[in-house]
Design a protein around this motif. Structure first.
Motif, PDB file in Angstrom:
ATOM      1  N   GLN A   1       6.620  30.188  -4.506  1.00 52.34           N
ATOM      2  CA  GLN A   1       5.475  29.206  -5.317  1.00 52.34           C
ATOM      3  C   GLN A   1       5.715  27.890  -5.222  1.00 52.34           C
ATOM      4  O   GLN A   1       5.034  27.157  -4.915  1.00 52.34           O
ATOM      5  CB  GLN A   1       5.792  29.361  -7.014  1.00 52.34           C
ATOM      6  CG  GLN A   1       5.973  30.790  -7.708  1.00 52.34           C
ATOM      7  CD  GLN A   1       6.107  31.141  -8.397  1.00 52.34           C
ATOM      8  OE1 GLN A   1       7.229  30.362  -9.572  1.00 52.34           O
ATOM      9  NE2 GLN A   1       5.094  31.532 -10.165  1.00 52.34           N
ATOM     10  N   CYS A   2       7.270  27.694  -4.986  1.00 53.18           N
ATOM     11  CA  CYS A   2       7.227  25.765  -4.442  1.00 53.18           C
ATOM     12  C   CYS A   2       6.207  25.922  -2.949  1.00 53.18           C
ATOM     13  O   CYS A   2       5.672  24.387  -2.987  1.00 53.18           O
ATOM     14  CB  CYS A   2       8.536  25.396  -4.753  1.00 53.18           C
ATOM     15  SG  CYS A   2       9.871  24.822  -6.489  1.00 53.18           S
ATOM     16  N   PHE A   3       6.634  26.595  -2.219  1.00 50.27           N
ATOM     17  CA  PHE A   3       6.238  26.038  -1.393  1.00 50.27           C
ATOM     18  C   PHE A   3       4.497  26.411  -1.281  1.00 50.27           C
ATOM     19  O   PHE A   3       3.847  25.808  -0.531  1.00 50.27           O
ATOM     20  CB  PHE A   3       6.505  27.450   0.111  1.00 50.27           C
ATOM     21  CG  PHE A   3       7.733  28.009   0.017  1.00 50.27           C
ATOM     22  CD1 PHE A   3       8.856  26.542   0.337  1.00 50.27           C
ATOM     23  CD2 PHE A   3       8.868  29.090   1.040  1.00 50.27           C
ATOM     24  CE1 PHE A   3      10.230  26.298   0.959  1.00 50.27           C
ATOM     25  CE2 PHE A   3       9.466  28.758   1.284  1.00 50.27           C
ATOM     26  CZ  PHE A   3      10.164  27.673   1.475  1.00 50.27           C
TER      27      PHE A   3
ATOM     28  N   PRO B   1      10.304  31.799  -7.132  1.00 49.00           N
ATOM     29  CA  PRO B   1       9.938  30.272  -7.135  1.00 49.00           C
ATOM     30  C   PRO B   1       9.820  29.579  -6.241  1.00 49.00           C
ATOM     31  O   PRO B   1       9.270  28.816  -6.226  1.00 49.00           O
ATOM     32  CB  PRO B   1      11.637  30.253  -8.450  1.00 49.00           C
ATOM     33  CG  PRO B   1      11.518  31.374  -9.203  1.00 49.00           C
ATOM     34  CD  PRO B   1      11.356  32.434  -7.705  1.00 49.00           C
ATOM     35  N   ARG B   2      10.925  29.991  -5.148  1.00 52.40           N
ATOM     36  CA  ARG B   2      10.940  29.437  -4.151  1.00 52.40           C
ATOM     37  C   ARG B   2       9.569  29.325  -3.249  1.00 52.40           C
ATOM     38  O   ARG B   2       9.117  27.849  -2.996  1.00 52.40           O
ATOM     39  CB  ARG B   2      12.129  30.058  -3.101  1.00 52.40           C
ATOM     40  CG  ARG B   2      12.394  29.021  -1.730  1.00 52.40           C
ATOM     41  CD  ARG B   2      13.440  30.575  -1.150  1.00 52.40           C
ATOM     42  NE  ARG B   2      13.349  31.119  -0.223  1.00 52.40           N
ATOM     43  CZ  ARG B   2      12.969  31.608   0.602  1.00 52.40           C
ATOM     44  NH1 ARG B   2      12.518  30.971   1.294  1.00 52.40           N
ATOM     45  NH2 ARG B   2      12.550  32.733   0.827  1.00 52.40           N
TER      46      ARG B   2
ATOM     47  N   ALA C   1       2.318  25.343  -3.559  1.00 55.77           N
ATOM     48  CA  ALA C   1       2.609  24.089  -4.303  1.00 55.77           C
ATOM     49  C   ALA C   1       2.340  23.165  -2.921  1.00 55.77           C
ATOM     50  O   ALA C   1       1.928  22.342  -2.991  1.00 55.77           O
ATOM     51  CB  ALA C   1       3.660  23.997  -5.743  1.00 55.77           C
ATOM     52  N   GLU C   2       3.265  23.148  -1.359  1.00 61.51           N
ATOM     53  CA  GLU C   2       3.465  22.288  -0.653  1.00 61.51           C
ATOM     54  C   GLU C   2       2.474  22.502   0.283  1.00 61.51           C
ATOM     55  O   GLU C   2       2.523  21.994   1.113  1.00 61.51           O
ATOM     56  CB  GLU C   2       5.129  22.032  -0.312  1.00 61.51           C
ATOM     57  CG  GLU C   2       5.845  21.895  -0.908  1.00 61.51           C
ATOM     58  CD  GLU C   2       7.458  22.624  -0.487  1.00 61.51           C
ATOM     59  OE1 GLU C   2       7.924  22.944   0.069  1.00 61.51           O
ATOM     60  OE2 GLU C   2       8.407  21.743  -1.457  1.00 61.51           O
TER      61      GLU C   2
END
Length: 91
Positions: free
Chosen positions: A12-14, A9-10, A16-17
């Protein structure tokens, strides 16, 4: 599986950013996924039978030839491998 709960999840956030590039794939029966040399990757096997073909296999006969490169590029890994070989393959 903790990696998939904690780290995925971490990442995936990176992604997305726009901080990292990431490709997620669901591989189905009969499909082949090519992972280029040097790409970090993680695999979660969902089925009872899986097969992997890897280009980064080192046959025992090739180890003396690649050892200087391994020491120069991956000294930490070379030390761990040395300990494992001394323990598991003292010959």
């Amino acid at each position: 599986s903790a990696w998939f709960v904690d780290e995925l999840p971490r990442l995936q956030c990176f992604a997305a950013e726009g901080r990292v590039r990431m490709v997620e794939v669901v591989q189905r029966a009969g499909e082949l996924v090519y992972i280029p040399a040097g790409w970090y990757h993680a695999v979660l096997n969902l089925g009872p039978l899986t097969v992997a073909v890897s280009q980064n296999f080192v046959a025992p006969a090739a180890l003396p030839r690649i050892w200087p490169t391994l020491l120069a590029r991956e000294a930490t890994f070379a030390a761990v491998l040395t300990d494992m070989l001394e323990h598991c393959r003292p010959d």
